[in-house]
Write an enzyme that holds these catalytic residues in place. Structure first.
Site, PDB file in Angstrom:
ATOM      1  N   ARG A 174       0.840  -1.195   0.000  1.00 35.06           N
ATOM      2  CA  ARG A 174       0.000   0.000   0.000  1.00 35.06           C
ATOM      3  C   ARG A 174       0.873   1.244   0.000  1.00 35.06           C
ATOM      4  O   ARG A 174       0.575   2.227  -0.693  1.00 35.06           O
ATOM      5  CB  ARG A 174      -0.923   0.016   1.219  1.00 35.06           C
ATOM      6  N   CYS A 226      -0.975   6.258   9.515  1.00 35.89           N
ATOM      7  CA  CYS A 226      -1.389   5.054   8.793  1.00 35.89           C
ATOM      8  C   CYS A 226      -2.541   5.453   7.888  1.00 35.89           C
ATOM      9  O   CYS A 226      -2.580   6.582   7.405  1.00 35.89           O
ATOM     10  CB  CYS A 226      -1.771   3.939   9.769  1.00 35.89           C
TER      11      CYS A 226
END
Length: 269
Positions: A174, A226
């Site tokens: 990611r 995050c």
């Protein structure tokens, strides 16, 4: 050094317990588990109902404002002098999120039960399905605003106006922008380094690893983020446990940033 984690076999029996078990893929699971059984005296805080304000638009798990957090702490009957022990299922990012929020509000005696619920069961703590009710307490909170950054603070870092290290706690694929399951654009915040929080998992515990110590040093100012402010918190807590003192969180995270500023893709050398 901040003592963040505590072993279930070593903690005080008369502390306050907060159950934060949760599952991002099954959002009702944690509450159901609590209703089935929990440590005697524990209260339950839900990630999306208590530890987030899902009505906001800044990220997928927006941080509640100070008034909302104070209301949560007061109605939970907490006091600054309490020894507070937070547990989830172990090796998860939910107790760490609650721990960070309590530290943000100035609570000093807050600990994460490393090993989670099953470690408390193994240590012989009484288990019940009865829910304890606590009298609300008025609190004079001493907020630690220095440990929370917003997107404009992070922008200043990416533009070189403020020297600090951005640390992305998501999975490497990611981070590199190879896929993005939640946001419209894949990638990461410019200049960030990557450290997948799951590297800190050792069974149902979170542990200090040589790889995290090699990724960032204690003389850096470190800003952890995050996707939505959940999995950044285990990295923050492990760094705190390891003696890092200049650490902060961009709680809104990539799910906030991506709608406002450009991103980068690929690995960082």
């Amino acid at each position: 050094m901040v003592n963040v984690f505590v072993d279930a076999f070593k903690l005080e029996r008369d502390g306050r317990f907060i159950d934060t078990r949760f599952d991002l893929q099954n959002v009702d699971l944690g509450k159901r588990l609590f209703e089935e059984e929990h440590v005697k005296g524990a209260i339950y805080w839900d990630l999306e109902h208590d530890l987030s304000d899902m009505s906001k638009r800044d990220g997928r798990h927006p941080l509640p404002n100070k008034v909302q957090l104070q209301t949560l702490f007061e109605k939970s009957g907490l006091h600054y002098n309490d020894a507070i022990y937070i547990y989830d299922q172990g090796g998860a990012p939910y107790a760490t999120r609650a721990w960070w929020m309590l530290k943000y509000a100035g609570f000093q005696h807050v600990y994460i039960v490393n090993g989670g619920y099953e470690s408390l069961v193994a240590a012989g703590f009484e288990i019940t399905k009865e829910v304890t009710k606590y009298e609300p307490r008025a609190l004079q909170l001493q907020w630690n605003d220095a440990i929370l950054l917003n997107r404009e603070d992070v922008l200043a870092i990416t533009e070189g106006k403020h020297k600090a290290t951005l640390l992305d706690a998501r999975a490497a694929a990611r981070f590199r922008g190879e896929f993005e399951p939640f946001e419209p654009i894949a990638g990461h915040i410019p200049t960030a380094k990557n450290y997948d929080w799951e590297q800190l998992k050792d069974g149902n515990k979170l542990v200090i690893t040589s790889s995290i110590l090699d990724t960032v040093s204690k003389d850096e100012e470190i800003i952890v983020y995050c996707g939505s402010g959940v999995t950044a918190t285990p990295v923050y807590c492990i760094l705190a446990e390891a003696g890092y003192q200049n650490i902060k969180i961009y709680m809104a995270g990539y799910s906030d940033w991506v709608y406002h500023y450009p991103v980068e893709v690929g690995a960082i050398n």
